[in-house]
Scaffold this motif. Sequence first.
Motif, mmCIF file in Angstrom:
data_model
loop_
_atom_site.group_PDB
_atom_site.id
_atom_site.type_symbol
_atom_site.label_atom_id
_atom_site.label_comp_id
_atom_site.label_asym_id
_atom_site.label_seq_id
_atom_site.Cartn_x
_atom_site.Cartn_y
_atom_site.Cartn_z
ATOM 1 N N ALA A 9 0.841 -1.206 0.000
ATOM 2 C CA ALA A 9 0.000 0.000 0.000
ATOM 3 C C ALA A 9 0.871 1.249 0.000
ATOM 4 O O ALA A 9 1.982 1.255 0.525
ATOM 5 N N ARG A 10 0.336 2.325 -0.588
ATOM 6 C CA ARG A 10 1.000 3.627 -0.617
ATOM 7 C C ARG A 10 0.014 4.667 -0.105
ATOM 8 O O ARG A 10 -1.151 4.671 -0.517
ATOM 9 N N VAL A 11 0.500 5.550 0.775
ATOM 10 C CA VAL A 11 -0.340 6.613 1.329
ATOM 11 C C VAL A 11 0.266 7.934 0.875
ATOM 12 O O VAL A 11 1.427 8.223 1.157
ATOM 13 N N GLY A 12 -0.517 8.735 0.178
ATOM 14 C CA GLY A 12 -0.042 10.004 -0.353
ATOM 15 C C GLY A 12 0.173 11.037 0.737
ATOM 16 O O GLY A 12 -0.344 10.924 1.852
ATOM 17 N N ALA A 13 0.923 12.076 0.391
ATOM 18 C CA ALA A 13 1.215 13.161 1.320
ATOM 19 C C ALA A 13 -0.076 13.789 1.830
ATOM 20 O O ALA A 13 -1.016 14.014 1.070
ATOM 21 N N ASN A 14 -0.118 14.030 3.120
ATOM 22 C CA ASN A 14 -1.228 14.687 3.812
ATOM 23 C C ASN A 14 -2.548 13.915 3.783
ATOM 24 O O ASN A 14 -3.575 14.459 4.175
ATOM 25 N N ALA A 15 -2.528 12.676 3.339
ATOM 26 C CA ALA A 15 -3.751 11.864 3.352
ATOM 27 C C ALA A 15 -4.132 11.546 4.797
ATOM 28 O O ALA A 15 -3.277 11.457 5.673
ATOM 29 N N VAL A 16 -5.418 11.366 5.034
ATOM 30 C CA VAL A 16 -5.915 10.959 6.344
ATOM 31 C C VAL A 16 -6.614 9.620 6.157
ATOM 32 O O VAL A 16 -7.702 9.549 5.570
ATOM 33 N N VAL A 17 -5.965 8.559 6.637
ATOM 34 C CA VAL A 17 -6.465 7.202 6.451
ATOM 35 C C VAL A 17 -7.300 6.806 7.659
ATOM 36 O O VAL A 17 -6.798 6.719 8.780
ATOM 37 N N LEU A 18 -8.597 6.552 7.399
ATOM 38 C CA LEU A 18 -9.531 6.161 8.456
ATOM 39 C C LEU A 18 -10.170 4.809 8.172
ATOM 40 O O LEU A 18 -10.933 4.302 8.988
ATOM 41 N N GLU A 19 -9.873 4.250 6.999
ATOM 42 C CA GLU A 19 -10.409 2.948 6.601
ATOM 43 C C GLU A 19 -9.274 2.088 6.060
ATOM 44 O O GLU A 19 -8.240 2.606 5.631
ATOM 45 N N ASP A 20 -9.493 0.766 6.032
ATOM 46 C CA ASP A 20 -8.481 -0.159 5.533
ATOM 47 C C ASP A 20 -8.064 0.194 4.113
ATOM 48 O O ASP A 20 -8.867 0.696 3.320
ATOM 49 N N VAL A 21 -6.786 -0.094 3.811
ATOM 50 C CA VAL A 21 -6.245 0.092 2.464
ATOM 51 C C VAL A 21 -5.856 -1.287 1.945
ATOM 52 O O VAL A 21 -5.051 -1.977 2.569
ATOM 53 N N ALA A 22 -6.441 -1.670 0.825
ATOM 54 C CA ALA A 22 -6.182 -2.989 0.249
ATOM 55 C C ALA A 22 -4.733 -3.102 -0.220
ATOM 56 O O ALA A 22 -4.083 -2.087 -0.516
ATOM 57 N N PRO A 23 -4.210 -4.329 -0.311
ATOM 58 C CA PRO A 23 -2.839 -4.521 -0.792
ATOM 59 C C PRO A 23 -2.622 -3.894 -2.166
ATOM 60 O O PRO A 23 -3.475 -3.990 -3.052
ATOM 61 N N GLY A 24 -1.488 -3.210 -2.317
ATOM 62 C CA GLY A 24 -1.100 -2.629 -3.588
ATOM 63 C C GLY A 24 -1.840 -1.371 -4.003
ATOM 64 O O GLY A 24 -1.610 -0.845 -5.087
ATOM 65 N N VAL A 25 -2.685 -0.844 -3.150
ATOM 66 C CA VAL A 25 -3.496 0.322 -3.490
ATOM 67 C C VAL A 25 -2.828 1.598 -2.984
ATOM 68 O O VAL A 25 -2.246 1.620 -1.907
ATOM 69 N N THR A 26 -2.938 2.673 -3.772
ATOM 70 C CA THR A 26 -2.476 3.992 -3.361
ATOM 71 C C THR A 26 -3.684 4.819 -2.975
ATOM 72 O O THR A 26 -4.664 4.862 -3.720
ATOM 73 N N VAL A 27 -3.599 5.474 -1.803
ATOM 74 C CA VAL A 27 -4.693 6.330 -1.353
ATOM 75 C C VAL A 27 -4.189 7.755 -1.180
ATOM 76 O O VAL A 27 -3.035 7.982 -0.821
ATOM 77 N N VAL A 28 -5.078 8.716 -1.459
ATOM 78 C CA VAL A 28 -4.766 10.138 -1.312
ATOM 79 C C VAL A 28 -6.004 10.851 -0.794
ATOM 80 O O VAL A 28 -7.119 10.348 -0.912
ATOM 81 N N GLY A 29 -5.808 12.031 -0.234
ATOM 82 C CA GLY A 29 -6.924 12.893 0.127
ATOM 83 C C GLY A 29 -7.360 12.807 1.576
ATOM 84 O O GLY A 29 -6.800 12.077 2.381
ATOM 85 N N ILE A 30 -8.377 13.632 1.878
ATOM 86 C CA ILE A 30 -8.942 13.723 3.220
ATOM 87 C C ILE A 30 -10.449 13.586 3.084
ATOM 88 O O ILE A 30 -11.090 14.495 2.548
ATOM 89 N N PRO A 31 -11.038 12.497 3.509
ATOM 90 C CA PRO A 31 -10.398 11.253 3.945
ATOM 91 C C PRO A 31 -9.769 10.539 2.746
ATOM 92 O O PRO A 31 -10.153 10.776 1.593
ATOM 93 N N ALA A 32 -8.828 9.674 3.028
ATOM 94 C CA ALA A 32 -8.085 8.984 1.974
ATOM 95 C C ALA A 32 -8.997 8.075 1.162
ATOM 96 O O ALA A 32 -9.815 7.343 1.715
ATOM 97 N N ARG A 33 -8.832 8.169 -0.158
ATOM 98 C CA ARG A 33 -9.579 7.343 -1.103
ATOM 99 C C ARG A 33 -8.589 6.771 -2.112
ATOM 100 O O ARG A 33 -7.599 7.415 -2.447
ATOM 101 N N PRO A 34 -8.892 5.581 -2.658
ATOM 102 C CA PRO A 34 -7.989 5.000 -3.657
ATOM 103 C C PRO A 34 -7.866 5.892 -4.891
ATOM 104 O O PRO A 34 -8.828 6.540 -5.306
ATOM 105 N N VAL A 35 -6.690 5.889 -5.462
ATOM 106 C CA VAL A 35 -6.438 6.622 -6.692
ATOM 107 C C VAL A 35 -6.902 5.745 -7.842
ATOM 108 O O VAL A 35 -6.595 4.559 -7.887
ATOM 109 N N ASP A 36 -7.611 6.308 -8.789
ATOM 110 C CA ASP A 36 -8.053 5.597 -9.974
ATOM 111 C C ASP A 36 -6.877 5.489 -10.929
ATOM 112 O O ASP A 36 -6.448 6.481 -11.511
#
Length: 172
Positions: free
Chosen positions: A138-165
Amino acid sequence: MNLLADLRAKQALYSQYGQSCSLARAIFADGTLANALYRMQAALVRWRLAPLALLPHWLNKCLNGCVLGVHAQFGPGLVLIHPVGVVINSAVRGGRNVWIESGVVIGDNRGRTPMLGDDIFIGSGAKIIGGVTLGTGARVGANAVVLEDVAPGVTVVGIPARPVDARRTAAT
């Protein structure tokens, strides 16, 4: 030895864009002292000398501006790329090859703490809060706020963090 694995991971990080990084460069790079103090603290806890672990914990806070919980556990390959502002709760568990940028908070919410898989990257200023799991790769982008699970290999960004398409980012 975990500290040597941490240094090898730092070499890999610095070598991924071309020129190889020597072990000496990795040793003198930003964050290595924080890694060494964390590994010392973890060893003292393993040897059931937790009160003595407060000394490297305090030194890390004073010298590096980071707070790594005395009972936090990470596998080999931990890299604190820039340790300033990093705060990690004592109950956090992380796998192998976890790379953490500056200003990251990995914390508790109502007694529940994050679990980090292997091969994780956490960008500057990211917050990972509560009983969430970051899957392997998993990858977490700068300043993201992760409040839910992140699946393997997924990149999340934003507030709240969401997967990148992946399709949208490939087109831009």
